[in-house]
Design an enzyme around this catalytic site. Structure first.
Site, mmCIF file in Angstrom:
data_model
loop_
_atom_site.group_PDB
_atom_site.id
_atom_site.type_symbol
_atom_site.label_atom_id
_atom_site.label_comp_id
_atom_site.label_asym_id
_atom_site.label_seq_id
_atom_site.Cartn_x
_atom_site.Cartn_y
_atom_site.Cartn_z
ATOM 1 N N GLY A 196 -26.006 15.552 1.420
ATOM 2 C CA GLY A 196 -24.628 15.077 1.236
ATOM 3 C C GLY A 196 -23.438 15.961 1.495
ATOM 4 N N ARG A 233 -16.039 14.953 -2.233
ATOM 5 C CA ARG A 233 -14.922 15.043 -3.302
ATOM 6 C C ARG A 233 -14.590 16.529 -3.639
ATOM 7 N NH1 ARG A 233 -18.430 11.164 -6.982
ATOM 8 N NH2 ARG A 233 -20.063 11.845 -5.375
ATOM 9 N N LYS A 246 -21.716 20.981 -0.519
ATOM 10 C CA LYS A 246 -21.499 21.262 -1.833
ATOM 11 C C LYS A 246 -22.333 21.902 -2.613
ATOM 12 C CE LYS A 246 -22.384 17.336 -4.373
ATOM 13 N NZ LYS A 246 -21.965 16.279 -5.058
ATOM 14 N N ASP A 297 -27.083 19.046 -6.984
ATOM 15 C CA ASP A 297 -25.612 19.485 -7.430
ATOM 16 C C ASP A 297 -25.706 19.444 -9.212
ATOM 17 O OD1 ASP A 297 -26.052 16.706 -8.333
ATOM 18 O OD2 ASP A 297 -24.203 15.998 -7.347
ATOM 19 N N ALA A 307 -4.304 77.406 -12.115
ATOM 20 C CA ALA A 307 -3.348 76.123 -11.874
ATOM 21 C C ALA A 307 -2.784 76.346 -10.468
ATOM 22 C CB ALA A 307 -2.578 76.108 -13.139
ATOM 23 N N ARG A 354 -2.333 80.664 -4.604
ATOM 24 C CA ARG A 354 -0.683 80.194 -4.570
ATOM 25 C C ARG A 354 0.173 81.001 -4.226
ATOM 26 N NH1 ARG A 354 -1.266 79.508 -11.014
ATOM 27 N NH2 ARG A 354 -0.326 81.579 -11.276
HETATM 28 C C1 UD1 Z 1 -25.609 10.148 -8.401
HETATM 29 C C2 UD1 Z 1 -26.211 8.811 -8.973
HETATM 30 C C3 UD1 Z 1 -25.702 8.377 -10.236
HETATM 31 C C4 UD1 Z 1 -25.934 9.525 -11.320
HETATM 32 C C5 UD1 Z 1 -25.345 10.844 -10.568
HETATM 33 C C6 UD1 Z 1 -25.986 12.013 -11.579
HETATM 34 C C7 UD1 Z 1 -26.785 7.495 -6.840
HETATM 35 C C8 UD1 Z 1 -26.564 6.000 -6.148
HETATM 36 N N1 UD1 Z 1 -26.040 7.638 -8.073
HETATM 37 O O1 UD1 Z 1 -24.240 9.754 -8.184
HETATM 38 O O2 UD1 Z 1 -26.429 7.031 -10.953
HETATM 39 O O3 UD1 Z 1 -25.367 9.354 -12.618
HETATM 40 O O4 UD1 Z 1 -25.855 11.191 -9.519
HETATM 41 O O5 UD1 Z 1 -25.388 13.353 -11.220
HETATM 42 O O6 UD1 Z 1 -27.908 8.017 -6.768
HETATM 43 N N2 UD1 Z 1 -27.150 12.842 -1.005
HETATM 44 C C9 UD1 Z 1 -28.073 13.127 0.079
HETATM 45 N N3 UD1 Z 1 -27.888 12.034 0.983
HETATM 46 C C10 UD1 Z 1 -26.972 11.197 0.886
HETATM 47 C C11 UD1 Z 1 -26.146 11.255 -0.181
HETATM 48 C C12 UD1 Z 1 -26.355 12.101 -1.231
HETATM 49 O O7 UD1 Z 1 -28.906 14.008 0.231
HETATM 50 O O8 UD1 Z 1 -26.690 10.156 1.630
HETATM 51 C C13 UD1 Z 1 -27.569 14.072 -2.001
HETATM 52 C C14 UD1 Z 1 -26.298 14.802 -2.514
HETATM 53 O O9 UD1 Z 1 -26.331 16.101 -1.565
HETATM 54 C C15 UD1 Z 1 -26.362 14.929 -3.893
HETATM 55 C C16 UD1 Z 1 -27.414 14.074 -4.384
HETATM 56 O O10 UD1 Z 1 -27.718 13.228 -3.224
HETATM 57 O O11 UD1 Z 1 -27.090 16.496 -3.946
HETATM 58 C C17 UD1 Z 1 -26.418 13.190 -5.081
HETATM 59 O O12 UD1 Z 1 -25.363 12.722 -4.493
HETATM 60 P P1 UD1 Z 1 -24.107 12.110 -5.018
HETATM 61 O O13 UD1 Z 1 -23.102 11.626 -3.917
HETATM 62 O O14 UD1 Z 1 -23.493 13.393 -5.672
HETATM 63 O O15 UD1 Z 1 -24.148 11.203 -6.031
HETATM 64 P P2 UD1 Z 1 -23.480 10.681 -7.401
HETATM 65 O O16 UD1 Z 1 -22.189 9.926 -7.046
HETATM 66 O O17 UD1 Z 1 -23.153 11.966 -8.410
HETATM 67 CA CA CA Z 2 -23.562 14.237 -8.048
#
Ligand code: UD1
Ligand code: CA
Length: 463
Positions: free
Chosen positions: A14, A18, A25, A105, A424, A441
């Site tokens: 992802g 944000r 990220k 993350d 100096a 000097r």
């Molecule tokens: C996610 C969880 C949430 C949890 C939180 C903990 C889901 C739906 N939600 O939310 O329940 O409390 O983490 O930190 O899982 N990623 C991909 N491909 C995608 C989307 C995301 O690889 O299509 C990866 C991102 O790079 C990231 C991780 O998945 O490292 C989490 O995605 P993120 O969007 O941060 O999820 P949260 O909204 O934090």
């Molecule tokens: Ca997250």
């Protein structure tokens, strides 16, 4: 009962919208290291194999960072965490044991939480074990819904009722799965409006309802599962990470006077009874000896500060400050500088690629570059090694016990012999033999009555 070894999948595809960043990220650093690398290190410490990383946005950068430490699954388009995890299935076709799933993350993860999670999973014989934490502010996390005290499902913030949103037990985003039930459940996860994303958390309810079973294990340290989605959270992670590094040092017998204004990179060795004063930044690759004092206002980069040495209000880069030596206030040691035991540099001195011998002093306003200074030398205020002729750098050698008077220019290449003196204000262009006085000097002359004559010519007035 789970059998076989442990595999791990880290989701890192992802973009992290944000963050409002051009950089993926999970590549944003915490404690000087990309977040993903923190997660990867924990996975390696656990001995997980294979280690799959799901990549998408800026996939090449992730592969460049991790190289052969992982195998890679590609996700495109990016349709959510369930969709991402399904991409790892072909790489786990041969794998029989449990699968640990993490997000890239969460840089503060502790090994112990992961070990506890895997152990609880293996003992329970369920399809899924997930890690939860009780937090003060659950904003942004999936909330844990229980029925009769048992894990029932996870609801994402966007889908939560006001009542559900008040739940403070959150999904840490770290799971242990049985591969068979996992991938069959993943295929049954449907897209969620409004964005049509596939949520990994939905497998929990699927497993509970079909009887495979899912359980929650809670972490005793909510801070350790902090997920970074925004720059504000990045700063929170940084602060927490920094405090963890400092507290480890304190546990080893280091005094950190003010953790709020002290920055020490992970892996810096600091000896017992060393003191780090406020407003100090100690970067990666530094080593601080026992009883040394650093700061206030010290900035060290790849510096070694030996036992009992002091660095006050100065910058030390790529240099070694020997035992009991002193730097500052207001000095700059540049790469390649070595201060031998008990040497002193500063106030206001710049020293580059120079060895300053045992007990020698460069106490005020000097520039030394490409020089070798013997033992017991005194370098007077304002001394400059004139090491650069516009094209090349040249060396200066100053013998043991030599005395350089104030404001001397030593035009390199040049040598001042053992025990020699330099008057100096001299500009020294030729070697000064051992024991000699070098004077270079203009001789002073006084023009008697000059001031009076000057003002008479102007027709009086003035002085
Ligand atoms: C996610 C969880 C949430 C949890 C939180 C903990 C889901 C739906 N939600 O939310 O329940 O409390 O983490 O930190 O899982 N990623 C991909 N491909 C995608 C989307 C995301 O690889 O299509 C990866 C991102 O790079 C990231 C991780 O998945 O490292 C989490 O995605 P993120 O969007 O941060 O999820 P949260 O909204 O934090
Ligand atoms: Ca997250």
């Amino acid at each position: 009962m789970a059998e076989g070894s442990l595999a791990a999948v880290v989701l890192a595809a992802g973009q992290g919208v944000r963050m409002r960043s051009n950089l993926l990220k999970v590549l944003h650093p915490v404690g000087g290291k990309p977040m993903l690398l923190h997660v990867m290190e924990r996975v390696e410490e656990l001995g997980a194999d294979p280690r799959v990383v799901v990549v998408g946005f800026q996939a090449e950068r992730v592969e460049e960072l991790l190289g052969g430490r992982a195998v890679y699954a590609r996700q495109s388009p990016l349709l959510g965490t369930a969709h991402a995890l399904l991409r790892a299935e072909p790489l786990l076709a041969e794998h029989r044991g449990p699968v640990l799933v993490l997000y890239g993350d969460t840089p503060l993860l502790r090994l112990k939480d992961l070990e506890d999670l895997v152990r609880a999973h293996t003992a329970a014989g369920v399809g899924c074990t997930l890690l939860t934490a009780e937090v003060d502010d659950p904003t942004g996390y999936g909330r844990i819904l229980r029925r009769d005290g048992r894990l029932w499902r996870v609801v994402e913030e966007a889908d939560a009722s006001p009542e559900e949103a008040r739940i403070r037990e959150i999904n840490a985003g770290i799971y242990c799965f049985e591969p068979g039930p996992l991938f069959s459940a993943l295929r049954r996860v449907g897209p969620r409006p409004p964005k049509g994303e596939y949520y990994l958390v939905d497998v929990v309810q699927i497993m509970v309802e079909e009887g495979t079973g899912a359980q929650a294990v809670s972490s005793s340290n909510p801070e350790a599962v902090l997920g970074v989605n925004t720059r504000r959270e990045l700063a929170r992670a940084e602060r927490a990470f920094r405090l963890r590094v400092l507290e480890d040092l304190m546990d080893q017998g280091v005094t950190v006077v003010d953790p709020g204004t002290t920055f020490v990179a992970a892996g810096v060795e600091v000896g017992r009874d060393a003191v780090i004063h406020p407003f100090s930044v100690i970067g990666a690759g530094c080593r601080i000896g026992p009883g040394a004092e650093v700061g206030p206002y010290a900035c060290l980069v790849e510096a070694v500060v030996e036992e009992g040495a002091r660095v006050v209000a100065s910058v030390v880069e790529g240099s070694r400050v020997g035992p009991g030596a002193r730097v500052g206030p207001y000095s700059h040691l540049r790469p390649g500088t070595v201060l031998e035991a008990g040497a002193r540099v500063g106030n206001f001195a710049e020293v580059k690629n120079t060895r300053v011998g045992r007990g020698s002093k460069v106490p005020h306003h000097s520039y030394l570059g490409d020089a070798v200074v013997g033992e017991g030398v005194n370098v007077g205020a304002g001394t400059v090694t004139v090491n650069y002729d516009g094209e090349r750098k040249h060396p200066t050698t100053i013998g043991d016990e030599a005395f350089i008077g104030c404001n001397a220019n030593l035009i390199a290449p040049v040598e001042v012999g053992k025990g020699a003196y330099v008057a100096a204000g001299s500009t020294i262009t030729r070697p000064v033999p051992p024991g000699a006085l070098g004077v270079g000097r203009a001789r002073q002359r006084n023009v008697e009555g000059w001031v009076g004559r000057r003002f008479d010519r102007r027709g009086g007035g003035g002085r």
